[in-house]
Design a protein around this motif. Structure first.
Motif, PDB file in Angstrom:
ATOM      1  N   ALA A 133     -15.468  31.225 -24.440  1.00  0.00           N
ATOM      2  CA  ALA A 133     -15.310  30.583 -25.744  1.00  0.00           C
ATOM      3  C   ALA A 133     -14.566  31.463 -26.739  1.00  0.00           C
ATOM      4  CB  ALA A 133     -16.684  30.205 -26.308  1.00  0.00           C
ATOM      5  N   SER A 134     -14.326  32.720 -26.384  1.00  0.00           N
ATOM      6  CA  SER A 134     -13.609  33.611 -27.295  1.00  0.00           C
ATOM      7  C   SER A 134     -12.145  33.219 -27.397  1.00  0.00           C
ATOM      8  CB  SER A 134     -13.695  35.063 -26.795  1.00  0.00           C
ATOM      9  OG  SER A 134     -15.001  35.556 -26.896  1.00  0.00           O
ATOM     10  N   ASP A 135     -11.527  33.604 -28.504  1.00  0.00           N
ATOM     11  CA  ASP A 135     -10.095  33.418 -28.675  1.00  0.00           C
ATOM     12  C   ASP A 135      -9.354  34.111 -27.536  1.00  0.00           C
ATOM     13  OD1 ASP A 135      -7.753  32.769 -30.650  1.00  0.00           O
ATOM     14  OD2 ASP A 135      -7.444  34.844 -30.035  1.00  0.00           O
ATOM     15  N   GLU A 136      -8.345  33.438 -26.988  1.00  0.00           N
ATOM     16  CA  GLU A 136      -7.657  33.958 -25.805  1.00  0.00           C
ATOM     17  C   GLU A 136      -7.019  35.322 -26.062  1.00  0.00           C
ATOM     18  OE1 GLU A 136      -4.324  32.592 -22.462  1.00  0.00           O
ATOM     19  OE2 GLU A 136      -4.649  31.385 -24.254  1.00  0.00           O
ATOM     20  N   SER A 137      -6.423  35.505 -27.225  1.00  0.00           N
ATOM     21  CA  SER A 137      -5.787  36.788 -27.518  1.00  0.00           C
ATOM     22  C   SER A 137      -6.819  37.905 -27.585  1.00  0.00           C
ATOM     23  CB  SER A 137      -5.004  36.705 -28.830  1.00  0.00           C
ATOM     24  OG  SER A 137      -5.867  36.412 -29.915  1.00  0.00           O
ATOM     25  N   LEU A 138      -8.007  37.612 -28.124  1.00  0.00           N
ATOM     26  CA  LEU A 138      -9.061  38.615 -28.166  1.00  0.00           C
ATOM     27  C   LEU A 138      -9.561  38.928 -26.760  1.00  0.00           C
ATOM     28  CD1 LEU A 138     -11.381  37.777 -31.205  1.00  0.00           C
ATOM     29  CD2 LEU A 138      -9.790  39.678 -30.942  1.00  0.00           C
ATOM     30  N   ARG A 139      -9.672  37.913 -25.923  1.00  0.00           N
ATOM     31  CA  ARG A 139     -10.107  38.134 -24.548  1.00  0.00           C
ATOM     32  C   ARG A 139      -9.124  39.040 -23.805  1.00  0.00           C
ATOM     33  NH1 ARG A 139     -11.310  32.968 -21.238  1.00  0.00           N
ATOM     34  NH2 ARG A 139     -12.141  34.555 -19.848  1.00  0.00           N
ATOM     35  N   MET A 140      -7.836  38.818 -24.000  1.00  0.00           N
ATOM     36  CA  MET A 140      -6.841  39.645 -23.331  1.00  0.00           C
ATOM     37  C   MET A 140      -6.880  41.074 -23.863  1.00  0.00           C
ATOM     38  SD  MET A 140      -3.556  37.160 -22.663  1.00  0.00           S
ATOM     39  CE  MET A 140      -3.365  36.626 -24.352  1.00  0.00           C
ATOM     40  N   MET A 141      -7.059  41.219 -25.178  1.00  0.00           N
ATOM     41  CA  MET A 141      -7.167  42.552 -25.751  1.00  0.00           C
ATOM     42  C   MET A 141      -8.383  43.285 -25.176  1.00  0.00           C
ATOM     43  SD  MET A 141      -7.673  43.694 -29.734  1.00  0.00           S
ATOM     44  CE  MET A 141      -6.147  42.898 -30.256  1.00  0.00           C
ATOM     45  N   ALA A 142      -9.489  42.559 -25.100  1.00  0.00           N
ATOM     46  CA  ALA A 142     -10.708  43.162 -24.560  1.00  0.00           C
ATOM     47  C   ALA A 142     -10.517  43.554 -23.092  1.00  0.00           C
ATOM     48  CB  ALA A 142     -11.876  42.190 -24.700  1.00  0.00           C
ATOM     49  N   GLN A 143      -9.871  42.685 -22.322  1.00  0.00           N
ATOM     50  CA  GLN A 143      -9.632  42.989 -20.915  1.00  0.00           C
ATOM     51  C   GLN A 143      -8.746  44.225 -20.769  1.00  0.00           C
ATOM     52  OE1 GLN A 143     -11.092  41.720 -18.323  1.00  0.00           O
ATOM     53  NE2 GLN A 143      -9.949  42.987 -16.897  1.00  0.00           N
ATOM     54  N   TYR A 144      -7.734  44.330 -21.626  1.00  0.00           N
ATOM     55  CA  TYR A 144      -6.844  45.491 -21.609  1.00  0.00           C
ATOM     56  C   TYR A 144      -7.622  46.768 -21.908  1.00  0.00           C
ATOM     57  CZ  TYR A 144      -3.059  48.606 -23.080  1.00  0.00           C
ATOM     58  OH  TYR A 144      -2.202  49.675 -23.215  1.00  0.00           O
ATOM     59  N   ARG A 145      -8.515  46.707 -22.910  1.00  0.00           N
ATOM     60  CA  ARG A 145      -9.300  47.885 -23.244  1.00  0.00           C
ATOM     61  C   ARG A 145     -10.258  48.246 -22.110  1.00  0.00           C
ATOM     62  NH1 ARG A 145      -8.976  49.872 -28.319  1.00  0.00           N
ATOM     63  NH2 ARG A 145      -9.628  51.690 -27.121  1.00  0.00           N
ATOM     64  N   VAL A 146     -10.816  47.238 -21.446  1.00  0.00           N
ATOM     65  CA  VAL A 146     -11.698  47.500 -20.301  1.00  0.00           C
ATOM     66  C   VAL A 146     -10.939  48.229 -19.194  1.00  0.00           C
ATOM     67  CG1 VAL A 146     -12.955  46.393 -18.400  1.00  0.00           C
ATOM     68  CG2 VAL A 146     -13.325  45.621 -20.742  1.00  0.00           C
ATOM     69  N   LEU A 147      -9.749  47.741 -18.878  1.00  0.00           N
ATOM     70  CA  LEU A 147      -8.952  48.360 -17.818  1.00  0.00           C
ATOM     71  C   LEU A 147      -8.617  49.810 -18.167  1.00  0.00           C
ATOM     72  CD1 LEU A 147      -6.568  45.356 -17.098  1.00  0.00           C
ATOM     73  CD2 LEU A 147      -8.299  46.263 -15.533  1.00  0.00           C
ATOM     74  N   PRO A 175       4.384  44.144 -21.298  1.00  0.00           N
ATOM     75  CA  PRO A 175       4.801  45.547 -21.242  1.00  0.00           C
ATOM     76  C   PRO A 175       3.641  46.528 -21.286  1.00  0.00           C
ATOM     77  CG  PRO A 175       5.405  44.551 -23.358  1.00  0.00           C
ATOM     78  CD  PRO A 175       4.971  43.450 -22.471  1.00  0.00           C
ATOM     79  N   LEU A 176       2.580  46.201 -22.025  1.00  0.00           N
ATOM     80  CA  LEU A 176       1.415  47.081 -22.047  1.00  0.00           C
ATOM     81  C   LEU A 176       0.781  47.172 -20.662  1.00  0.00           C
ATOM     82  CD1 LEU A 176      -0.222  45.968 -25.410  1.00  0.00           C
ATOM     83  CD2 LEU A 176       0.554  48.285 -24.868  1.00  0.00           C
ATOM     84  N   ALA A 177       0.664  46.024 -19.998  1.00  0.00           N
ATOM     85  CA  ALA A 177       0.078  46.011 -18.657  1.00  0.00           C
ATOM     86  C   ALA A 177       0.988  46.708 -17.651  1.00  0.00           C
ATOM     87  CB  ALA A 177      -0.195  44.575 -18.222  1.00  0.00           C
ATOM     88  N   LYS A 178       2.295  46.584 -17.826  1.00  0.00           N
ATOM     89  CA  LYS A 178       3.227  47.293 -16.936  1.00  0.00           C
ATOM     90  C   LYS A 178       3.089  48.794 -17.099  1.00  0.00           C
ATOM     91  CE  LYS A 178       6.700  43.629 -16.502  1.00  0.00           C
ATOM     92  NZ  LYS A 178       8.097  43.207 -16.806  1.00  0.00           N
ATOM     93  N   GLU A 179       2.873  49.235 -18.317  1.00  0.00           N
ATOM     94  CA  GLU A 179       2.610  50.659 -18.539  1.00  0.00           C
ATOM     95  C   GLU A 179       1.363  51.083 -17.761  1.00  0.00           C
ATOM     96  OE1 GLU A 179       2.086  53.609 -22.373  1.00  0.00           O
ATOM     97  OE2 GLU A 179       0.924  51.740 -22.309  1.00  0.00           O
ATOM     98  N   GLY A 180       0.313  50.254 -17.803  1.00  0.00           N
ATOM     99  CA  GLY A 180      -0.901  50.561 -17.049  1.00  0.00           C
ATOM    100  C   GLY A 180      -0.641  50.642 -15.552  1.00  0.00           C
ATOM    101  N   LEU A 181       0.150  49.712 -15.039  1.00  0.00           N
ATOM    102  CA  LEU A 181       0.496  49.734 -13.611  1.00  0.00           C
ATOM    103  C   LEU A 181       1.289  50.995 -13.266  1.00  0.00           C
ATOM    104  CD1 LEU A 181       1.513  45.992 -13.088  1.00  0.00           C
ATOM    105  CD2 LEU A 181      -0.454  47.160 -12.060  1.00  0.00           C
ATOM    106  N   ALA A 182       2.198  51.382 -14.171  1.00  0.00           N
ATOM    107  CA  ALA A 182       2.992  52.590 -13.921  1.00  0.00           C
ATOM    108  C   ALA A 182       2.098  53.823 -13.871  1.00  0.00           C
ATOM    109  CB  ALA A 182       4.061  52.745 -15.003  1.00  0.00           C
ATOM    110  N   VAL A 183       1.128  53.898 -14.771  1.00  0.00           N
ATOM    111  CA  VAL A 183       0.210  55.040 -14.779  1.00  0.00           C
ATOM    112  C   VAL A 183      -0.579  55.095 -13.473  1.00  0.00           C
ATOM    113  CG1 VAL A 183      -1.834  56.003 -15.905  1.00  0.00           C
ATOM    114  CG2 VAL A 183       0.059  55.134 -17.280  1.00  0.00           C
ATOM    115  N   LEU A 184      -0.974  53.922 -12.959  1.00  0.00           N
ATOM    116  CA  LEU A 184      -1.664  53.900 -11.663  1.00  0.00           C
ATOM    117  C   LEU A 184      -0.802  54.500 -10.564  1.00  0.00           C
ATOM    118  CD1 LEU A 184      -3.373  50.364 -11.560  1.00  0.00           C
ATOM    119  CD2 LEU A 184      -4.490  52.589 -11.838  1.00  0.00           C
ATOM    120  N   ASP A 185       0.501  54.248 -10.630  1.00  0.00           N
ATOM    121  CA  ASP A 185       1.413  54.727  -9.593  1.00  0.00           C
ATOM    122  C   ASP A 185       1.880  56.157  -9.826  1.00  0.00           C
ATOM    123  OD1 ASP A 185       1.341  52.411  -8.093  1.00  0.00           O
ATOM    124  OD2 ASP A 185       2.987  51.470  -9.179  1.00  0.00           O
TER     125      ASP A 185
END
Length: 230
Positions: A133-147, A175-185
């Motif tokens: 039920a949360s706002d989608e943008s907030l959910r994505m932000m929260a998921q990004y912070r969790v990762l 692009p933020l998520a791509k940065e995360g993927l790059a850090v993993l690699d």
């Protein structure tokens, strides 16, 4: 004369049947109208309660923001204000109507992270990320912070799936998520092909119109590290 009489009787009986049907149907419509009126009244009352609760929660949210925003307070007063603000955010994160509840949880998570209470911050981010039920943008932000918070503790493939899901949402999250993927690699045990993939992702981050200047700068620094590593 008898035929005329029979016709009159039949017509009278037909009218009586129609009148009876009309009365029954009219009764049904009357019941439906009453039920609709009751339902409308309940819905209106619920909406009024919701709006009232949202307004009250919003007032408390901005009260907490004002407590945190007074930078000219003496240290002791500022500490008390921060404690009070955290208490307000905590209450709102648990019991406020949707919308205010998610924003309060996100702000409280940031305060917990500043206090180095990483587990509490992670739990709050996860709560928002899991709340459909949360706002989608907030959910994505929260998921990004969790990762990001689990970067050194979670299985690499689990993190990769999470970042890839954010990439697919597009917009500023890609692009933020791509940065995360790059850090993993770019971990110490990364294979040459993983480093090559990291380089490709970072170049995409630099070229993306959705990247911020800070994000492009970080991508450039990581690319320099790759260059130095050969």
């Amino acid at each position: 004369m008898s035929d005329d009489l029979i016709k009159e009787v039949e017509e009278e009986q037909r009218l009586l049947r129609l009148r009876s049907i009309a009365l029954r149907v009219g009764g049904v419509f009357a019941v439906l109208l009453v039920l609709a009126g009751i339902a409308g009244g309940v819905w209106g009352w619920q909406q009024h309660r919701l709006h009232t609760a949202q307004a009250a929660a919003s007032d408390r949210y901005f009260e907490a923001m004002q407590l945190l925003g007074d930078l000219n307070s003496p240290p002791s007063t500022a500490s008390d204000a921060r404690q009070k603000a955290e208490g307000i955010f905590s209450d709102l994160a648990q019991s406020a109507p949707q919308g205010v509840r998610s924003y309060a949880a996100m702000y409280l998570a940031e305060l917990k992270e500043q206090d180095h209470d990483h587990q509490a911050a992670l739990a709050l981010w996860q709560k928002v990320a899991d709340d459909a039920a949360s706002d989608e943008s907030l959910r994505m932000m929260a998921q990004y912070r969790v990762l990001n918070a689990r970067m050194t503790t979670a299985p690499r493939e689990e993190l990769r799936r999470g970042y890839q899901a954010l990439v697919q949402t597009g917009g500023n999250w890609a692009p933020l998520a791509k940065e995360g993927l790059a850090v993993l690699d770019l971990r110490d045990d990364a294979k040459p092909e993983e480093r090559a993939e990291a380089r490709r992702l970072l170049l995409e981050v630099q070229a993306s119109p959705d990247s911020t200047d800070d994000l492009r700068q970080r991508a450039g620094m990581l690319l320099q590290t790759l260059g130095e590593a050969g």
